[in-house]
Write an enzyme that holds these catalytic residues in place. Structure first.
Site, PDB file in Angstrom:
ATOM      1  N   GLY A 163     -21.058   1.621   0.582  1.00  0.00           N
ATOM      2  CA  GLY A 163     -22.415   0.999   0.721  1.00  0.00           C
ATOM      3  C   GLY A 163     -22.004  -0.536   0.794  1.00  0.00           C
TER       4      GLY A 163
ATOM      5  N   GLU B  86       0.800  -1.103   0.034  1.00  0.00           N
ATOM      6  CA  GLU B  86      -0.042   0.029   0.082  1.00  0.00           C
ATOM      7  C   GLU B  86       0.869   1.133  -0.044  1.00  0.00           C
ATOM      8  OE1 GLU B  86      -2.172   3.139   0.089  1.00  0.00           O
ATOM      9  OE2 GLU B  86      -2.953   1.234  -0.266  1.00  0.00           O
TER      10      GLU B  86
ATOM     11  N   ALA C 224     -17.872  -1.188  -4.502  1.00  0.00           N
ATOM     12  CA  ALA C 224     -17.079  -2.047  -3.312  1.00  0.00           C
ATOM     13  C   ALA C 224     -17.428  -3.351  -3.186  1.00  0.00           C
ATOM     14  CB  ALA C 224     -17.249  -1.363  -2.181  1.00  0.00           C
TER      15      ALA C 224
ATOM     16  N   ARG D 193     -19.466  14.779 -12.326  1.00  0.00           N
ATOM     17  CA  ARG D 193     -18.399  14.833 -11.371  1.00  0.00           C
ATOM     18  C   ARG D 193     -19.358  14.439 -10.024  1.00  0.00           C
ATOM     19  NH1 ARG D 193     -17.410  21.575 -11.291  1.00  0.00           N
ATOM     20  NH2 ARG D 193     -19.665  22.102 -10.064  1.00  0.00           N
TER      21      ARG D 193
ATOM     22  N   ASP E  15     -12.040  -1.339  -8.620  1.00  0.00           N
ATOM     23  CA  ASP E  15     -11.883  -0.236  -9.662  1.00  0.00           C
ATOM     24  C   ASP E  15     -10.670  -0.058 -10.729  1.00  0.00           C
ATOM     25  OD1 ASP E  15     -14.125   0.751  -8.515  1.00  0.00           O
ATOM     26  OD2 ASP E  15     -13.113   2.416  -7.455  1.00  0.00           O
TER      27      ASP E  15
ATOM     28  N   ARG F 220     -15.956   4.848   4.662  1.00  0.00           N
ATOM     29  CA  ARG F 220     -15.034   4.194   3.950  1.00  0.00           C
ATOM     30  C   ARG F 220     -13.959   3.819   4.965  1.00  0.00           C
ATOM     31  NH1 ARG F 220     -10.513   4.457   0.857  1.00  0.00           N
ATOM     32  NH2 ARG F 220     -10.322   3.069  -0.993  1.00  0.00           N
TER      33      ARG F 220
END
Length: 477
Positions: free
Chosen positions: A49, A35, A321, A195, A308, A108
């Protein structure tokens, strides 16, 4: 050739990347997560969600109980239109009853924290490891990071989001392999037409726990989800004046975010509550371009994508997600079967290619169907043209349980870990709404319904005024 142990390198400590780490841990497959950030769970103002298909996998991984501590299950949605007309839907409650898991939102940041802290071996999640180079070998991959660390693995998984360095490596490798035209065509389909200003605000009077508000305007939609302790998760989606092709999509500063928010300050999104009141209560916020595409190329050599990095959709359907979570489960399922069948031997390059193609084939149709739903819903909610405007005013209020049925059909075929027990909490919806139990996809059924609407509308407008014609039609169906 005999190997010490098969290892997976996961680039990106995202929802999908950390879920894959949990799945691989349960499957007994060696792995490491790289990461780039030093903080595993940064607060960037985003919410997530969790729908039943994602919740089911998290429950298998014994993480859902922690998620549940931070959510307020949704039970009702209120939809408002520009002319002041509004209506309510109980589809969130119906989903909960059908599948045994609610539609729920949380920070998140909190979801990442649950995944990170719930992982049994923190040493396998390496922070501050930004990838600078990827070298493909005959029997593996070599990864170098900004700290000078070098990691060798047998499979590289890109869970590094829409700006994926792993995807760039796959495009580069495919181009060298003389598939340049196909790669250019695939890469040019990641586009931006909307956007999103998003954020989290503290509790406000008039916004009830467990409810969702969708305020639909021309070129604009405001969505609020009222979560645990009154915490409000919200996003504002606006249609842009032009279509952008990645990577030339707009980037926004905090100053530009504030200007955009002030421009809609006086817009009332629920009863007499204005967006400005919501904005003033914000704890955090940001603005981003909304990329859209499901790529056709998912892998090359020993590199593969999930989440993604390979399928990017708008937040309207709430499945982004959850699709990444499913990707992780699907890939872990295949890798575990490969490990069992290979025994002490490492699979050949052709065997790896077969496995990764199977992963892509298993996931592509489902992901793309949900992506198409996302494309439809974002345009529906911003009333992008006369057809979507008519649908929002004269179809949606009279659709009954159809929204719940549509959502059920996207949820029911969710992938889970086939090597872990099925969660005890469940409902009859998994079987009733699965693909095996229907001959047409819900999008096909919707298109047939809309085609019928078009014919009837054309006929009726010859006899009645526009509003009278549409009301007459919807009262008959």
């Amino acid at each position: 050739m005999e190997k010490a142990e098969f290892q997976v390198i996961i680039v990106g400590g995202s929802i999908g990347g950390l879920t894959l780490a949990h799945c691989l841990h349960r499957a007994g497959i060696k792995h490491v997560v790289l990461e780039k950030a030093s903080d595993p769970a940064p607060q960037i103002g985003a919410s997530i969600g969790i729908l039943p298909n994602g919740a089911r996998v998290l429950d298998q991984l014994q993480l859902y109980d922690q998620v549940e501590e931070h959510i307020e299950p949704l039970s009702k949605a209120t939809i408002g239109l520009p002319d002041g007309f509004n209506f309510s839907s109980s589809y969130p409650k119906i989903i909960d009853q059908r599948f045994g898991f609610p539609i729920a939102f949380l920070d998140r940041q909190k979801m990442l924290e649950i995944l990170y802290k719930g992982y049994p071996d923190p040493s396998k999640i390496r922070l501050g490891q930004r990838v600078t180079s990827i070298e493909s070998l005959d029997d593996g991959v070599l990864i170098t990071t900004t700290t000078g660390h070098v990691y060798r693995g047998d499979l590289l998984v890109g869970a590094d989001g829409v700006h994926s360095i792993v995807r760039r490596e796959i495009w580069k490798a495919r181009g060298i392999a003389r598939r340049v035209s196909k790669i250019k065509q695939d890469s040019s389909k990641l586009t931006v037409e909307f956007r999103c200003i998003f954020g989290i605000s503290s509790a406000m009077p008039g916004l009830k726990l467990g409810e969702q508000v969708n305020a639909l305007f021309d070129g604009l939609t405001i969505v609020t989800i009222h979560g645990k302790d009154g915490r409000i998760y919200w996003f504002v989606i606006q249609k842009l004046g032009k279509k952008y092709v990645y990577p030339d999509s707009p980037r926004y500063t905090s100053h530009e975010t504030s200007i955009a928010a002030e421009e809609i300050r006086d817009v009332k999104f629920y009863e007499n509550i204005t967006f400005g009141e919501l904005w003033d209560k914000r704890e955090t916020s940001s603005m981003t371009a909304l990329e859209e595409n499901t790529f056709k190329v998912w892998h090359h050599g020993r590199c593969v994508l999930l989440g993604d990095s390979v399928h990017k959709m708008t937040p309207n359907v709430g499945q982004g997600a959850n699709m990444a979570i499913e990707d992780a489960a699907a890939l872990a399922n295949l890798l575990r079967k490969m490990r069992i069948s290979s025994g002490p031997y490492f699979p050949t390059s052709s065997q790896m290619e077969f496995l990764l193609q199977k992963y892509r084939d298993l996931r592509y149709e489902r992901v793309n169907t949900i992506y198409q739903s996302s494309r439809f819903l974002v345009r529906f909610q911003v009333r992008d043209g006369i057809i979507y405007s008519l649908l929002s005013r004269y179809w949606a209020p009279y659709a009954g349980d159809l929204p719940a049925d549509m959502a059920s059909k996207t949820i029911a075929d969710g992938t889970m870990c086939d090597f872990l027990p099925t969660p005890k909490r469940s409902g009859g919806g998994w079987e009733k709404y699965s693909k095996q139990g229907r001959s047409w996809s819900y999008l096909t059924q919707l298109m047939i319904y809309l085609f019928g609407l078009t014919i009837v509308y054309t006929s009726l407008t010859m006899m009645f005024d526009l509003e009278g014609a549409l009301k007459f039609y919807f009262l008959q169906v």
